[in-house]
Motif scaffolding. Structure first.
Motif, PDB file in Angstrom:
ATOM      1  N   ALA A 117      12.334 -46.461 -17.681  1.00  0.00           N
ATOM      2  CA  ALA A 117      11.730 -45.146 -17.445  1.00  0.00           C
ATOM      3  C   ALA A 117      10.427 -45.287 -16.659  1.00  0.00           C
ATOM      4  N   GLN A 118       9.634 -46.288 -16.999  1.00  0.00           N
ATOM      5  CA  GLN A 118       8.379 -46.519 -16.284  1.00  0.00           C
ATOM      6  C   GLN A 118       8.643 -46.856 -14.816  1.00  0.00           C
ATOM      7  N   ALA A 119       9.666 -47.669 -14.571  1.00  0.00           N
ATOM      8  CA  ALA A 119      10.009 -48.044 -13.202  1.00  0.00           C
ATOM      9  C   ALA A 119      10.462 -46.822 -12.406  1.00  0.00           C
ATOM     10  N   CYS A 120      11.255 -45.969 -13.044  1.00  0.00           N
ATOM     11  CA  CYS A 120      11.731 -44.748 -12.378  1.00  0.00           C
ATOM     12  C   CYS A 120      10.565 -43.828 -12.032  1.00  0.00           C
ATOM     13  N   CYS A 121       9.610 -43.717 -12.946  1.00  0.00           N
ATOM     14  CA  CYS A 121       8.432 -42.880 -12.687  1.00  0.00           C
ATOM     15  C   CYS A 121       7.653 -43.410 -11.492  1.00  0.00           C
ATOM     16  N   ASN A 122       7.529 -44.717 -11.411  1.00  0.00           N
ATOM     17  CA  ASN A 122       6.817 -45.315 -10.280  1.00  0.00           C
ATOM     18  C   ASN A 122       7.528 -45.016  -8.961  1.00  0.00           C
ATOM     19  N   VAL A 123       8.844 -45.142  -8.960  1.00  0.00           N
ATOM     20  CA  VAL A 123       9.626 -44.893  -7.748  1.00  0.00           C
ATOM     21  C   VAL A 123       9.521 -43.428  -7.325  1.00  0.00           C
ATOM     22  N   LEU A 124       9.536 -42.523  -8.293  1.00  0.00           N
ATOM     23  CA  LEU A 124       9.502 -41.090  -7.996  1.00  0.00           C
ATOM     24  C   LEU A 124       8.079 -40.557  -7.802  1.00  0.00           C
ATOM     25  N   GLY A 125       7.089 -41.415  -7.951  1.00  0.00           N
ATOM     26  CA  GLY A 125       5.709 -40.985  -7.757  1.00  0.00           C
ATOM     27  C   GLY A 125       5.191 -40.113  -8.893  1.00  0.00           C
ATOM     28  N   ILE A 126       5.708 -40.333 -10.092  1.00  0.00           N
ATOM     29  CA  ILE A 126       5.278 -39.555 -11.256  1.00  0.00           C
ATOM     30  C   ILE A 126       4.150 -40.305 -11.961  1.00  0.00           C
ATOM     31  N   ARG A 127       3.002 -39.658 -12.055  1.00  0.00           N
ATOM     32  CA  ARG A 127       1.856 -40.255 -12.741  1.00  0.00           C
ATOM     33  C   ARG A 127       1.623 -39.527 -14.057  1.00  0.00           C
TER      34      ARG A 127
END
Length: 238
Positions: A24-34
């Protein structure tokens, strides 16, 4: 043998939840979710986490905080893409039309907690456009009501898109609700460069009622959690 199976299942639940958190953390990084955290997010080690529900992104946002297992209605399992994501996150699915299905799900939830894995639930039972929080369904609060597990209310709020504060008219770029089609919504969302979201951890709720009847106790817990989530959205405490 049965005991060994349960012990192995609890241990695997912890490993799976940890991997799901990293994913989930990796996906957030890819999608630009902070994701920013506020409130009492360091004040608990294990609990029954409940939150308002706005988008399919909530799964990544909430799942990236701590090793956790989600609980969802069984219909989600058949949804395109989202069902696959839910299965990948080792979600516990509940067939609300079956008493046995609900009972089996509660047993699985209890085992996950014994494996030191948080349980995450969206008690509204559906997503909204972010302008309201629907009443929480009390059924799943049976577990914390029976086991005296602390309920952790979390107020989830998307705050900025591409560095600018989100206006109410722009929320549908993130919120997925009603009869919105998934693929067009997801395609448009992928065009967003940066998304900021705040998770406000409200004070844990435990021993919220002197009721001895579980059905009444879970109603009190769900109502208290509902009020806490709304308060955290309007007037978050430090």
């Amino acid at each position: 043998m049965k005991t060994l199976f349960f012990l192995r299942e609890e241990k695997m639940a912890g490993t799976t939840a940890l991997l799901a958190m990293l994913w989930a953390q990796a996906c957030c990084n890819v999608l630009g979710i902070r994701v920013t955290l506020s409130g009492n997010y360091q004040g608990f080690k294990l609990g029954f986490i409940v939150s308002n529900h706005i988008s399919y992104l909530d799964i990544l946002v909430m799942g990236g905080i701590r090793p956790s297992i989600f609980v969802s209605k069984i219909e989600v399992k058949k949804w395109p893409l989202l069902g696959w994501l839910a299965v990948l996150a080792n979600t516990i699915f509940i067939d609300r039309k079956s008493k046995k299905g609900a009972s089996d799900a509660l047993i699985k939830m209890e085992r996950r907690l014994k494996g030191n894995v948080n349980i995450i639930v969206f008690p509204e039972g559906t997503t909204t456009d972010g302008t309201e929080v629907k009443r929480f369904k009390s059924t799943l609060f049976d577990l914390p009501a029976r086991l005296d597990i602390p309920v952790i209310p979390v107020s989830l709020k998307y705050t900025r898109i591409n560095g600018k504060q989100i206006e109410p008219s722009e929320m549908d770029a993130i919120a997925w609700h009603g009869d919105m089609r998934l693929v067009p919504h997801l395609w448009n969302l992928l065009g967003i460069r940066d998304i900021e979201v705040n998770l406000h951890f409200n004070p844990a709720i435990s021993d919220a009622s002197d009721e001895v009847i579980i059905s009444e106790k879970r109603k009190v817990l769900s109502q208290s959690a509902y009020k806490s989530v709304i308060n955290g959205l309007i007037n978050p405490s430090p």
